[in-house]
Enzyme design. Structure first.
Site, PDB file in Angstrom:
ATOM      1  N   HIS A 444       0.818  -1.206   0.000  1.00 35.36           N
ATOM      2  CA  HIS A 444       0.000   0.000   0.000  1.00 35.36           C
ATOM      3  C   HIS A 444       0.855   1.262   0.000  1.00 35.36           C
ATOM      4  CE1 HIS A 444      -2.208   3.320   1.958  1.00 35.36           C
ATOM      5  NE2 HIS A 444      -3.199   2.910   1.186  1.00 35.36           N
ATOM      6  N   ARG A 534      30.314  -3.038 -16.669  1.00 33.56           N
ATOM      7  CA  ARG A 534      31.409  -3.517 -15.809  1.00 33.56           C
ATOM      8  C   ARG A 534      30.935  -4.663 -14.910  1.00 33.56           C
ATOM      9  NH1 ARG A 534      31.028   2.011 -14.889  1.00 33.56           N
ATOM     10  NH2 ARG A 534      32.598   3.325 -15.909  1.00 33.56           N
ATOM     11  N   ARG A 602      32.557  -5.930 -20.231  1.00 37.03           N
ATOM     12  CA  ARG A 602      33.988  -6.122 -19.974  1.00 37.03           C
ATOM     13  C   ARG A 602      34.142  -7.178 -18.883  1.00 37.03           C
ATOM     14  NH1 ARG A 602      37.209  -1.122 -17.643  1.00 37.03           N
ATOM     15  NH2 ARG A 602      36.250  -1.871 -15.714  1.00 37.03           N
ATOM     16  N   GLU A 704      43.943  -0.283 -24.578  1.00 36.82           N
ATOM     17  CA  GLU A 704      44.371   0.513 -23.438  1.00 36.82           C
ATOM     18  C   GLU A 704      45.860   0.369 -23.136  1.00 36.82           C
ATOM     19  OE1 GLU A 704      42.103  -0.830 -20.062  1.00 36.82           O
ATOM     20  OE2 GLU A 704      42.242  -2.921 -20.692  1.00 36.82           O
ATOM     21  N   GLY A 725      40.219   2.414 -23.972  1.00 38.18           N
ATOM     22  CA  GLY A 725      40.205   2.738 -22.549  1.00 38.18           C
ATOM     23  C   GLY A 725      41.186   3.869 -22.316  1.00 38.18           C
ATOM     24  N   SER A 726      40.692   5.090 -22.418  1.00 38.88           N
ATOM     25  CA  SER A 726      41.608   6.243 -22.435  1.00 38.88           C
ATOM     26  C   SER A 726      42.345   6.434 -21.118  1.00 38.88           C
ATOM     27  CB  SER A 726      40.852   7.516 -22.814  1.00 38.88           C
ATOM     28  OG  SER A 726      39.785   7.750 -21.921  1.00 38.88           O
ATOM     29  N   ASN A 727      41.786   5.938 -19.997  1.00 35.53           N
ATOM     30  CA  ASN A 727      42.463   6.116 -18.712  1.00 35.53           C
ATOM     31  C   ASN A 727      43.792   5.360 -18.681  1.00 35.53           C
ATOM     32  OD1 ASN A 727      40.140   7.451 -18.120  1.00 35.53           O
ATOM     33  ND2 ASN A 727      39.519   6.139 -16.427  1.00 35.53           N
ATOM     34  N   ASP A 728      43.728   4.031 -18.929  1.00 37.16           N
ATOM     35  CA  ASP A 728      44.961   3.240 -18.898  1.00 37.16           C
ATOM     36  C   ASP A 728      45.869   3.573 -20.066  1.00 37.16           C
ATOM     37  OD1 ASP A 728      44.610   1.950 -16.534  1.00 37.16           O
ATOM     38  OD2 ASP A 728      43.895   0.062 -17.378  1.00 37.16           O
ATOM     39  N   CYS A 775      35.366   3.977 -24.306  1.00 35.11           N
ATOM     40  CA  CYS A 775      34.582   3.884 -23.077  1.00 35.11           C
ATOM     41  C   CYS A 775      35.320   4.532 -21.911  1.00 35.11           C
ATOM     42  CB  CYS A 775      34.255   2.419 -22.750  1.00 35.11           C
ATOM     43  SG  CYS A 775      35.706   1.388 -22.500  1.00 35.11           S
TER      44      CYS A 775
END
Length: 817
Positions: A444, A534, A602, A704, A725-728, A775
């Site tokens: 409810h 992820r 991934r 990456e 994977g632009s970070n790594d 990504c």
């Protein structure tokens, strides 16, 4: 029909009505349909419709009959109650609660004191005898109110009138019918009709008398053919608990919750997307003696820890839900999501549908307007529960433990209570938010809060103990299925976007998604799929245990770790299957939310120190000086140290694709250092039934590492696509540890060296006709970086959900030149 010895009292002779009038008192379910709402009300019309039209399609509905609205009007007229009721209601002000209670009580007492006309009573008892058949014992029936204005798309009277269960024998049946008639004039029903502008005498009450399903010996619940929180239309949401179903409707228990995906279910797959085990503290069962028809008893701890119904039963209910929805949609000529009650008979094991009505909240939502709430800060979490709605609100707490104290509540307070029922509605509409100890997302409190647009958190278990009067809190239902009550008044944003005329760019705009609980909601943001799903969030949140620890459970020494695993995996004899099921369910929620668009998963990319933090993980993980470039990604999957754990990941992916039918799921290999390593991983996957190209399976590689760029042509021979994977990649091109605060200022994806490498791999992919997306974080943070990617001809850009709208605008600007 044989005379039943238990019905020894002779049928009364009546002279008050003609044969024509008498024939209008009773209608069997086989004689009525959805067009008979004016005669038998929404519930009964729907029951008749299903009994008549859907029983041939395999949907089981218990038989019964309706006492018509004509019978109700006849009763009021013959007992001269209609005149009396009009007089009592003259000059009523529903805001004067004391006056409302006094007048309501006067009307109900008058109805309960009145005798049914002789011929009406005879008709009811004759029909009851026919329903009972040759059985010697009095038949147990449910006596359900069915108002002629309820369950309509523009006015929901659901829950306003009464239902009586386990009614046995002639006198109890007549008494229950009289009580149903009286319930049309409960205080809440009178107030509701006045507030909605309904004439009291244009609303009549029909009664359904239906064979009881012995759910008191098994289970029952509610299901919706639409997600009740987000309006996502491709899922069936099922709630289940032990015993009769009133506990779920009234919010007396925290039920199990299951999601099933409709599109692939209809194709013959078994797509149970999610299973949440509720605490199911009590069950409503038959009572014997003492004048009570049903009673609540505690559920044994072992049963609480188990799901109330099996997977096969979940799927059967979901299939019936689809049949019911499709039938009503065809009947109405438009999509018609349904709210359905079901029960399992403990004697026979059969499943039954007890009621079905159109869903009246999410189905009416304007899907062109997207409203997104987001916290700008977080504070200490005081308590959690199941979130209802997707909003955020703040205010001072008001704990009210009984409906008798609702007059203490003030506008703008956060209502905290054990559970609610229709008697609480006068203050629920004044609340900033609602928090209950008990109940699931079909109780409810949940239903009313959705109608009111008020955020609610149900099933907190201890909300009334933890939260104190006057304490200022922030109630957040904008973070997925789990609702959070934070200490203090926190800042948040509320953004409204009109999606109606939003232009789509040529470049695909995808999303990065990690939390399955947010997937249905995020799917409404204009998108082209998921570029990065992820596993890490799913494993840390739902599994929590290192996969190898689950595999080694039987030979593990007794101790705290083994006890933790035991507690988390209750109901699983095969502990490894727990990992497979939980991971598969999390992945499936994301794949289903965006189906049939691509969802690129991934595989696990934990580093050794992160794996070690999982329960039991320290025994399996080496200590590394620099885990960032250590034993991670592809190197783990074929290594004997983790092979068996990777096999569980593969089994989960296979379950999503093959058992649930979600073939839009693609798989991506992270941190793949060499081409040979890519081959070895694929060989490992084939061992577990995941062969590239089989059943449309596409394999991607994370780009990456500089070697991925330098050998892009060779990698393109064994993979279907790349995701940058632009970070790594930035970290390894510039030689910067992105976790180091000292050199952090050097880390910049927009560095010329990084951009040159990205441009190079995009060019190779275009030449090799391989898909290429990104990504990494950069395009989410920097719209100009997204524009650079468009210039290079990238196929897709995957973004954090909160940046999709603004980055889409930047991409459109670039594409227009």
């Amino acid at each position: 029909m044989p005379t039943n010895p238990t019905l020894a009292r002779p049928i009364k002779e009546g002279t008050r009505a003609s044969v024509t009038q008498k024939s209008s008192y009773i209608r069997w379910f086989s004689e009525i349909g959805i067009n008979d709402i004016p005669l038998v009300g929404g519930k009964n019309a729907s029951l008749g419709e299903m009994y008549r039209e859907l029983t041939p399609k395999g949907v089981k509905v218990p038989d019964g009959f309706a006492i018509t609205a004509d019978a109700y009007r006849y009763f009021l007229h013959e007992a001269e109650l209609d005149t009396q009721i009009r007089k009592v209601l003259e000059g009523l002000d529903t805001r004067n609660l004391q006056d409302l209670r006094q007048r309501g009580s006067q009307i109900r007492n008058a109805i309960l004191a009145a005798e049914l006309p002789v011929d009406l009573e005879n008709s009811i008892l004759t029909s009851y005898a026919r329903l009972q058949g040759a059985a010697l014992e009095p038949l147990d029936v449910a006596v359900r109110s069915s108002a002629t204005a309820e369950d309509l798309p523009d006015a929901s009277f659901a829950g306003q009138q009464e239902t009586y269960l386990n009614v046995q024998g002639r006198l109890p049946l007549i008494d229950s019918c009289r009580r149903c008639f009286a319930s049309l004039f409960t205080d809440r029903a009178i107030s509701y009709r006045v507030d909605k502008g309904f004439d009291h005498f244009k609303v009549a009450l029909s009664i359904g008398v239906q064979r009881m399903v012995r759910a008191d010996l098994a289970a029952s619940g509610v299901m919706f053919t639409i997600d009740t929180e987000t309006g996502f239309r491709d899922a069936v949401l099922i709630n289940a608990a032990y015993g009769l179903g009133e506990n779920i409707v009234q919010g007396s228990v925290n039920p199990d919750e299951y999601y099933v995906f409709k599109p692939t279910l209809k194709e013959g797959f078994k797509p149970i997307l999610q299973k949440f085990c509720g605490t199911k503290e009590f069950k409503l069962v038959y009572d014997i003696g003492g004048g009570k028809m049903v009673k609540n008893i505690p559920v044994p701890p072992g049963d609480r820890a188990r799901f109330a119904i099996t997977d096969d039963e979940i799927l059967q209910l979901a299939r019936w839900a689809c049949v019911i929805e499709d039938h009503y949609s065809a009947k109405k000529g438009c999509p018609t999501p349904m709210d359905i009650e079901w029960a399992k008979d403990g004697h026979t094991g059969e499943m039954f549908i007890l009621q079905a009505r159109p869903e009246t909240v999410q189905s009416r939502r304007d899907m062109d307007i997207m409203e997104v709430f987001k916290l700008k800060q977080r504070g200490p979490v005081l308590i959690t529960g199941r979130s209802v709605g997707e909003k955020i609100a703040s205010g001072p707490v008001r704990v009210i433990k009984s409906v008798h104290f609702i007059n203490q509540f003030k506008d703008g307070e956060v209502l905290v209570t054990d559970k609610t029922d229709p008697d609480w509605e006068p203050i629920m509409k004044k609340a900033a938010a609602i928090i209950t100890n008990r109940g699931g997302r079909t109780c409810h409190a949940a239903i009313v809060s959705r109608e009111l647009g008020v955020p609610a958190i149900v099933g907190t278990e201890h909300g009334t103990e933890v939260l104190k009067d006057g304490q200022v809190v922030t109630v957040s239902c904008a973070e997925g299925d789990i609702g959070f009550v934070y200490e203090g008044r926190l800042q948040f944003d509320a953004q409204r976007t009109n999606l109606k005329n939003l232009e789509r760019p040529r470049t695909k705009v995808m999303m990065n998604v990690g939390n399955p609980e947010e997937a249905f909601s995020l799917s409404f943001i204009p998108n082209d799929g998921v570029g990065l799903a992820r596993e890490e969030f799913i494993i840390t949140t739902y599994v929590k245990i290192h996969p190898l620890a689950l595999l080694d459970y039987e030979k593990m020494e007794a101790g705290p770790v083994k006890q933790q695993i035991h507690d988390l995996t209750l109901g699983y004899a095969d502990k490894a299957q727990f990992f497979v099921d939980k991971l598969a369910q999390g992945v499936a929620m994301i794949a289903a939310a965006f189906y049939p668009k691509d969802v690129i998963l991934r595989l696990s990319d934990f580093k050794t120190n992160e794996y070690a933090n999982l329960i039991g993980g320290k025994a399996y993980e080496p200590g590394e000086e620099n885990p960032m470039i250590g034993f991670r990604g592809a190197s783990r999957y074929y290594n004997p140290r983790y092979q068996a754990g990777f096999a569980l990941e593969c089994r989960a992916v296979k379950k999503v694709r093959d058992e649930m039918g979600l073939t839009n799921l693609k798989v991506m290999i992270p941190f793949c250092r060499t081409v040979e390593e890519g081959r070895r991983v694929q060989a490992e996957m084939e061992k577990h039934g995941l062969k590239r190209g089989a059943n449309g399976l596409e394999l991607y590689v994370m780009c990456e590492i500089p070697s991925n760029v330098i050998q892009a042509e060779e990698f393109s021979e064994i993979f279907d696509g790349f995701s940058i994977g632009s970070n790594d990649l930035t970290q390894l091109i510039l030689g910067v540890d992105r976790d180091s605060e000292i050199v952090a200022p050097i880390f910049d994806e927009r560095n010329a060296a990084v951009k040159r490498m990205i441009a190079q791999v995009i060019a190779v992919c275009r030449a090799k006709k391989r898909k290429i997306g990104i990504c990494g974080q950069a395009p989410s943070d920097y719209p100009d970086f997204a524009q650079f990617l468009v210039e290079q001809g990238i196929d897709s850009i995957s973004l954090n959900p909160d940046t999709v709208m603004k980055t889409t605008v930047a991409i459109l600007e670039k594409e227009r030149g």
